[in-house]
Design an enzyme around this catalytic site. Sequence first.
Site, PDB file in Angstrom:
ATOM      1  N   ALA A 260       0.863  -1.210  -0.054  1.00  0.00           N
ATOM      2  CA  ALA A 260      -0.062  -0.173  -0.120  1.00  0.00           C
ATOM      3  C   ALA A 260       0.874   1.387  -0.176  1.00  0.00           C
ATOM      4  O   ALA A 260       0.249   2.346  -0.375  1.00  0.00           O
ATOM      5  CB  ALA A 260      -0.976  -0.098   1.303  1.00  0.00           C
ATOM      6  N   CYS A 379       3.715  -1.065 -12.013  1.00  0.00           N
ATOM      7  CA  CYS A 379       3.997   0.299 -12.872  1.00  0.00           C
ATOM      8  C   CYS A 379       5.272  -0.237 -13.877  1.00  0.00           C
ATOM      9  O   CYS A 379       6.276   0.551 -13.689  1.00  0.00           O
ATOM     10  CB  CYS A 379       4.453   1.602 -11.803  1.00  0.00           C
TER      11      CYS A 379
HETATM   12  N1  SAM Z   1       0.184   1.068  -3.939  1.00  0.00           N
HETATM   13  C1  SAM Z   1       1.145   2.084  -3.711  1.00  0.00           C
HETATM   14  C2  SAM Z   1       0.583   3.429  -4.082  1.00  0.00           C
HETATM   15  O1  SAM Z   1      -0.440   3.606  -4.941  1.00  0.00           O
HETATM   16  O2  SAM Z   1       0.973   4.477  -3.515  1.00  0.00           O
HETATM   17  C3  SAM Z   1       2.146   1.950  -4.473  1.00  0.00           C
HETATM   18  C4  SAM Z   1       3.121   0.608  -4.058  1.00  0.00           C
HETATM   19  S1  SAM Z   1       4.598   0.279  -4.487  1.00  0.00           S
HETATM   20  C5  SAM Z   1       4.452  -0.204  -6.148  1.00  0.00           C
HETATM   21  C6  SAM Z   1       5.025  -1.320  -3.912  1.00  0.00           C
HETATM   22  C7  SAM Z   1       4.898  -1.203  -2.321  1.00  0.00           C
HETATM   23  O3  SAM Z   1       4.814  -2.596  -1.818  1.00  0.00           O
HETATM   24  C8  SAM Z   1       6.292  -0.747  -1.675  1.00  0.00           C
HETATM   25  O4  SAM Z   1       5.857   0.133  -0.627  1.00  0.00           O
HETATM   26  C9  SAM Z   1       6.880  -1.911  -1.104  1.00  0.00           C
HETATM   27  O5  SAM Z   1       7.675  -1.561   0.108  1.00  0.00           O
HETATM   28  C10 SAM Z   1       5.835  -2.841  -0.675  1.00  0.00           C
HETATM   29  N2  SAM Z   1       5.948  -4.363  -0.574  1.00  0.00           N
HETATM   30  C11 SAM Z   1       6.910  -4.974  -1.218  1.00  0.00           C
HETATM   31  N3  SAM Z   1       6.919  -6.286  -1.016  1.00  0.00           N
HETATM   32  C12 SAM Z   1       5.758  -6.671  -0.095  1.00  0.00           C
HETATM   33  C13 SAM Z   1       5.132  -7.550   0.826  1.00  0.00           C
HETATM   34  N4  SAM Z   1       5.747  -8.690   0.577  1.00  0.00           N
HETATM   35  N5  SAM Z   1       4.236  -7.121   1.434  1.00  0.00           N
HETATM   36  C14 SAM Z   1       3.533  -5.926   1.737  1.00  0.00           C
HETATM   37  N6  SAM Z   1       4.223  -4.740   0.970  1.00  0.00           N
HETATM   38  C15 SAM Z   1       5.430  -5.124   0.180  1.00  0.00           C
END
Ligand code: SAM
Length: 441
Positions: A260, A379
């Site tokens: 998130a 993305c």
């Molecule tokens: N949805 C967000 C927004 O619209 O602002 C952007 C999300 S960004 C693409 C991906 C996020 O997933 C990052 O903050 C990362 O730290 C988190 N992330 C990566 N692996 C994860 C996991 N296994 N569980 C939860 N969060 C995770």
Amino acid sequence: MNQSVNAPPLWKQLQQVARVNQAVMSGASGTSVLETVDPGLRSGVQALCFYVWRNWGRAQALRALLVRKAPPPLADALLCSALALTWQIEDNAYDAFTLVNQAVEAAKRQSATNAQANFINACLRRFLRERDALVAATDLDPVALWNHPRWWIARLQKDHPQHWELILRAANQHAPMTLRVNPRRKDPQTYLGLLQAAGMNGQHLSANIIELQRAAPVQAIPGFEDGWVSVQDAAAQVAAPLLVEGYLAPGPWRILDACAAPGGKTGHLLEITDAEVVALEVDADRAKRIGSNVQRLGLSPQVIVADAGAVQTWWDGSLFDLVLLDAPCTASGIVRRHPDIRWLRRESDVAQLAATQRQLLLTLWPLVKPGGRLLFCTCSIFRAEGDAQVQAFLVHNTDAALMPSPGHLLPHSSPAREVVADNSLGDHDGFFYALFEKRKA
Ligand code: SAM
């Protein structure tokens, strides 16, 4: 690259540009290194760095022609940064001679590069004398021509044989500043009027999406602090409506936003539904930003710091109506906004991130109610992080039906507005969307 009259001396900025670039070329993220630059220098250094990253392939090819052996890393970063900034005559805030003089000054005035100042001077003067021939010689090198790593160009040629040039051109443009109007506070037409009253112009693209004619600091944007609008790319604004529109189960819905932070899509989901939203984030520091971003909108999700893949550590056992999986990815679709990304990624990252995405998709699917939905997005413009995931997922999950989805949205370049199939959103980043519905037994 605009430099104001009151900007600090260019040589001081170039010293920082070289330091930032040395760190980025050793694998550090540009955003985090730029945060360590003195605030008085930061905006000028950032503008120079963005320009340098968009021209780094050309700079390296030119340096390879000019010298047989690269100098030590900081001097090399200074030399390549100066080449990136001077190789194009048009489109520069400084004339080439000023840039070269100031780069040599930057080298002289710090002990770590002082010994290479004469060498840098000789290279850059030769470059100025022979510029046309040297630039023409590097035109044959695709890395110089497109300013992207070779593997990246080859992957795009394979993944998007019709559009790879358009994608690469778009990646070297500036991205527009795009707003999302909060429908709980304003409608887009009223908000356009408020923008105009504040002396700013915007264009309504579709839904709640407004593109500003000129970027502005958020403090100058009407009602930003009061949650009337958020800054969010047009392609990112597809997520929340795509997940919820047409979902007819009686409320209150439970929605999981599985990855998130910083909460852009969490806020959007809360703006357009009255659902209970669980916002999961594995990185505790990033998770703090979800609360502050969404609070500004006057909304509140339940934020949990946990690994979405370790379901037993955070899940209470109740199924979700809707799941948004905005999975970690290479971010290959947003290089306009983060021009360092292309130089930071390694080809092996694609397969590694695709494996993580696949695992998260498989782990979260059982948490969706029968009749519920999961929206998978990245993305990225690489098919391994888009179409290929969908094909693999559908083979192993026969209770999943793919609903009408945009698939790969390709980034657009602002001035040219070149036409690809998805141009209804105007100018936007690259994204991938696939919406799955769980069949009822
Ligand atoms: N949805 C967000 C927004 O619209 O602002 C952007 C999300 S960004 C693409 C991906 C996020 O997933 C990052 O903050 C990362 O730290 C988190 N992330 C990566 N692996 C994860 C996991 N296994 N569980 C939860 N969060 C995770």
